[in-house]
Design a protein around this motif. Structure first.
Motif, short mmCIF file in Angstrom:
data_model
loop_
_atom_site.label_atom_id
_atom_site.label_comp_id
_atom_site.label_asym_id
_atom_site.label_seq_id
_atom_site.Cartn_x
_atom_site.Cartn_y
_atom_site.Cartn_z
N GLY A 1 50.09 29.83 79.64
CA GLY A 1 50.91 30.48 78.63
C GLY A 1 52.15 31.15 79.19
O GLY A 1 52.79 31.94 78.49
N LYS A 2 52.53 30.86 80.44
CA LYS A 2 53.69 31.49 81.05
C LYS A 2 54.82 30.49 81.23
O LYS A 2 54.58 29.32 81.54
CB LYS A 2 53.33 32.08 82.42
CG LYS A 2 52.40 33.28 82.35
CD LYS A 2 52.16 33.85 83.74
CE LYS A 2 51.27 35.08 83.70
NZ LYS A 2 51.06 35.65 85.05
N ALA A 3 56.05 31.00 81.08
CA ALA A 3 57.25 30.21 81.39
C ALA A 3 57.82 30.78 82.69
O ALA A 3 58.61 31.73 82.67
CB ALA A 3 58.26 30.29 80.25
N LEU A 4 57.38 30.22 83.79
CA LEU A 4 57.81 30.72 85.10
C LEU A 4 59.31 30.50 85.27
O LEU A 4 59.84 29.45 84.88
CB LEU A 4 57.04 30.01 86.21
CG LEU A 4 55.51 30.07 86.11
CD1 LEU A 4 54.87 29.25 87.21
CD2 LEU A 4 55.03 31.52 86.19
N LEU A 5 59.97 31.49 85.86
CA LEU A 5 61.42 31.45 85.97
C LEU A 5 61.83 31.63 87.43
O LEU A 5 61.32 32.52 88.12
CB LEU A 5 62.05 32.55 85.10
CG LEU A 5 63.57 32.52 84.94
CD1 LEU A 5 64.00 31.27 84.17
CD2 LEU A 5 64.05 33.78 84.21
N TYR A 6 62.77 30.79 87.88
CA TYR A 6 63.26 30.83 89.26
C TYR A 6 64.79 30.85 89.24
O TYR A 6 65.42 30.11 88.48
CB TYR A 6 62.78 29.63 90.07
CG TYR A 6 61.28 29.54 90.17
CD1 TYR A 6 60.58 30.18 91.18
CD2 TYR A 6 60.55 28.80 89.23
CE1 TYR A 6 59.20 30.10 91.26
CE2 TYR A 6 59.17 28.71 89.30
CZ TYR A 6 58.50 29.37 90.33
OH TYR A 6 57.14 29.28 90.40
N CYS B 1 61.56 35.07 89.62
CA CYS B 1 61.82 36.16 88.67
C CYS B 1 60.59 36.39 87.79
O CYS B 1 59.59 35.66 87.89
CB CYS B 1 63.04 35.82 87.80
SG CYS B 1 64.54 35.41 88.70
N LEU B 2 60.68 37.38 86.93
CA LEU B 2 59.62 37.57 85.93
C LEU B 2 59.57 36.37 85.00
O LEU B 2 60.60 35.72 84.76
CB LEU B 2 59.89 38.83 85.11
CG LEU B 2 59.55 40.18 85.76
CD1 LEU B 2 59.99 41.31 84.84
CD2 LEU B 2 58.06 40.28 86.05
N PRO B 3 58.40 36.03 84.47
CA PRO B 3 58.35 34.90 83.51
C PRO B 3 59.33 35.10 82.38
O PRO B 3 59.58 36.23 81.93
CB PRO B 3 56.90 34.92 83.02
CG PRO B 3 56.14 35.55 84.14
CD PRO B 3 57.06 36.57 84.75
N SER C 1 62.93 26.62 85.07
CA SER C 1 61.75 27.17 84.42
C SER C 1 60.65 26.12 84.31
O SER C 1 60.92 24.93 84.14
CB SER C 1 62.10 27.69 83.02
OG SER C 1 60.97 28.30 82.43
N ILE C 2 59.40 26.59 84.43
CA ILE C 2 58.22 25.73 84.35
C ILE C 2 57.24 26.35 83.35
O ILE C 2 56.89 27.53 83.47
CB ILE C 2 57.52 25.58 85.71
CG1 ILE C 2 58.47 24.97 86.74
CG2 ILE C 2 56.25 24.74 85.59
CD1 ILE C 2 57.89 24.92 88.14
N ALA C 3 56.81 25.57 82.36
CA ALA C 3 55.79 26.01 81.41
C ALA C 3 54.43 25.52 81.91
O ALA C 3 54.26 24.33 82.19
CB ALA C 3 56.08 25.44 80.02
N ASN C 4 53.47 26.45 82.01
CA ASN C 4 52.16 26.07 82.54
C ASN C 4 51.06 26.24 81.49
O ASN C 4 51.31 26.65 80.35
CB ASN C 4 51.82 26.85 83.81
CG ASN C 4 51.68 28.35 83.56
OD1 ASN C 4 51.64 28.81 82.42
ND2 ASN C 4 51.60 29.12 84.63
N LYS D 1 64.51 41.47 82.95
CA LYS D 1 63.53 41.80 81.91
C LYS D 1 63.30 40.65 80.95
O LYS D 1 62.22 40.54 80.37
CB LYS D 1 64.01 43.03 81.12
CG LYS D 1 64.01 44.31 81.94
CD LYS D 1 64.40 45.50 81.06
CE LYS D 1 64.36 46.80 81.85
NZ LYS D 1 64.75 47.96 81.01
N ASN D 2 64.31 39.80 80.73
CA ASN D 2 64.23 38.67 79.80
C ASN D 2 63.73 39.13 78.42
O ASN D 2 62.65 38.75 77.96
CB ASN D 2 63.30 37.59 80.35
CG ASN D 2 63.71 37.13 81.73
OD1 ASN D 2 64.90 37.00 82.03
ND2 ASN D 2 62.73 36.89 82.58
N PRO D 3 64.51 39.98 77.72
CA PRO D 3 64.04 40.52 76.43
C PRO D 3 63.87 39.44 75.37
O PRO D 3 64.59 38.45 75.34
CB PRO D 3 65.16 41.50 76.04
CG PRO D 3 66.37 41.03 76.79
CD PRO D 3 65.86 40.44 78.07
#
Length: 545
Positions: A532-537, A230-232, A526-529, A273-275
């Motif tokens: 600066g992104k919180a990747l979301l699956y 998904c989007l971060p 979720s993975i924080a890298n 969108k993860n507002p």
């Protein structure tokens, strides 16, 4: 005259020889006659039998219509049959040989029961030879690298087949947390009896309705993990530097991110969108770690080089700084853990000190100390115990109420401890070391043995393991390292195999993993890298957030 006399003498010598040859021929003829006499008698008997059959055949040819009908019933269509076939029918079965005749007489003299008894109790033959190696019980070599982990002591270098089978059963039951339902024969028999009573009702119900009868399996399958990228989660506000923390809210569909850009942000998770909900900025306070309280009403944040820490009250919207904890003398406060019941907060100090604080008042309750330096700690799901991993590779188990060390054990092969996690069902303990190996233990073994054997040593990382976390259903163990790109693996439990489709091969996306977390019902990961992104699956096997 001389010639005539010589011829007469030669003739006199030949006469005895001729007579002897004639006598020999006569004897041979007599002998052959004796030998041929039985054959001649047999030929005579056959000729007589043939003549008798011929007479009988002629009599049949002149028989009446009734006799012919009877003949057709008994012998078939004899009127159109050839003479040879008719003669063969009239001749009857061929004569038996002497051996067959003897067997027939013997079998007819005994009853059927006696014959069966004779067949069943035939004398058994002795073997030609006996091999000692066949009779000797085969021994299993336990020093092999695949069996070495199952040894309980050095004395068990060899085991018999029965002992090895029992050991395998014990290992399987320990890994499964007991005997699974499909392996329990008694319960299966009982369930079959009860199920047989309701089979007819179920069949009727099945035939009376339509729809989709295929449903997903409740347990997570191994091999390939069905997931979607998904989007971060922080797409609407990406962090300016390294993202140190990512965590899902314990009850709401919200995710928390915090990092070195001195900000804490909250986002609503919808996978599309993860507002953004809110962001707070802590001046001159690069965040080392941030965490929700157990009830989800507060956020605790510690800095990289500060003695103080902040508490953000989400309900009141206020930021409360905690400058000094009375009785605690530490230069920096970095790593901490919050108990699942929301009662305690554990601060990891220097020189092996552990400070237990009240979550309500943020005051010091007690201080504990381990040998060496403490690197990571984890509460059990019931908040009654604390597992502390030291830098020297030892794990200490503390009782929260008495603050006493209940037990300690050495992590197998660990040179330096890095991270530790306890599963939500309190069945497993995962210890990650500097070598990249993550050892997975069962909690009951950890509480009893000083040198327990891990049920699985996960060796898929080649750099230090810095993050380990279980999903809420204890079906996935996530392991990661922050010293190599794409160094994340998801392990299926209880098969202890790595999912082959994550991370995506030849597609750099994760980079350096700083933190990981699963949503409350494992629907998202979720993975924080370091970018600066919180990747979301989205994990498709789980239907809920």
């Amino acid at each position: 005259m001389g010639r005539a006399a010589a011829a007469a003498r030669a003739g006199g010598q030949r006469r005895p020889k001729v007579a002897a040859a004639a006598a020999k021929k006569k004897k041979k003829k007599k002998k052959m006659a004796k030998q041929l006499q039985p054959l001649a008698e047999a030929a005579t008997q056959e000729a007589e039998e043939a003549a008798r059959r011929g007479r009988h055949l002629r009599a049949l040819c002149g028989a009446s219509g009734a006799e012919r009908a009877l003949e057709e019933l008994v012998f078939g269509d004899s009127l159109v049959a050839e003479e040879g076939e008719l003669l063969q029918r009239l001749a009857g079965p061929p004569p038996l040989r002497a051996t067959e005749r003897g067997n027939l007489l013997r079998d007819s003299s005994d009853s059927e029961v006696e014959n069966e008894a004779k067949d069943n109790f035939l004398p058994s033959k002795k073997p030609a030879w006996v091999d000692d190696e066949d009779e000797a019980e085969e021994k299993i070599d336990m020093t092999h690298r695949y069996k070495k982990d199952m040894m309980k002591s050095d004395a068990e270098k060899t085991l018999s087949k029965k002992q090895f089978k029992k050991r395998l059963q014990e290992e399987f039951q320990r890994a499964m947390g007991g005997v699974p339902a499909w392996a329990d024969r008694e319960n299966r028999k009982k369930s079959r009896r009860t199920a047989s009573d309701s089979d007819s009702d179920e069949d009727d119900d099945l035939l009376c309705r339509t729809g989709n009868f295929i449903s997903n399996s409740e347990s997570l399958p191994r091999g390939v993990l069905q997931m979607k990228s998904c989007l971060p989660a922080n797409q609407e506000r990406l962090a300016g530097g390294k993202l140190s923390t990512v965590q899902f809210h314990p009850s709401a569909q919200v995710i928390l991110t915090a990092g070195r850009d001195r900000s804490v942000s909250l986002f609503q998770v919808d996978g599309i969108k993860n507002p953004k909900i809110q962001s707070i900025y802590l001046e001159s306070f690069p965040i080392y770690k941030a965490c929700f309280s157990a009830d989800g009403e507060q956020v605790i944040a510690t800095g990289t080089h500060h003695k103080m820490f902040y508490v953000y009250d989400m309900m009141g919207g206020s930021i409360i700084p905690v400058h000094q904890v009375r009785g605690m003398e530490e230069k920096f406060v970095k790593n901490f853990e919050v108990s699942p019941d929301g009662s305690f907060m554990l601060l990891t100090g220097t020189s092996g000190y552990l400070h237990l604080l009240s979550m309500k008042t943020k005051e010091l309750i007690s201080t504990m100390k381990v040998n060496g330096r403490s690197t990571a700690s984890a509460f059990t799901p019931d908040s009654s115990k604390i597992y502390t991993y030291s830098k020297e590779g030892e794990v200490f188990i503390w009782d929260v109420k008495s603050r006493k060390c209940l037990h300690r054990f050495e992590d197998e092969g660990s040179l330096e401890g890095k991270c530790i996690a306890v599963s939500r069902n309190n069945q497993y303990v995962a210890c990650g070391s500097v070598s990249g190996v993550v050892n997975l233990y069962t909690t009951d073994v950890c509480l009893k043995e000083n040198n327990p054997k891990p049920v699985k040593a996960i060796m898929n990382l080649v750099t230090p393991a810095t993050s380990v976390t279980f999903n809420p259903t204890t079906e996935i163990l996530a392991v990661a390292s922050n010293e190599a790109d794409e160094a994340v693996k998801l392990v299926h439990i209880p098969s202890y195999t790595v999912f082959s489709n994550f991370p995506v091969f030849r597609r750099k996306q994760i980079y350096l993993t700083q933190s990981m977390d699963f949503s409350p019902r494992s629907g998202f990961f979720s993975i924080a890298n370091n970018k600066g992104k919180a990747l979301l699956y989205r994990l498709k096997h789980y239907s809920d957030f």
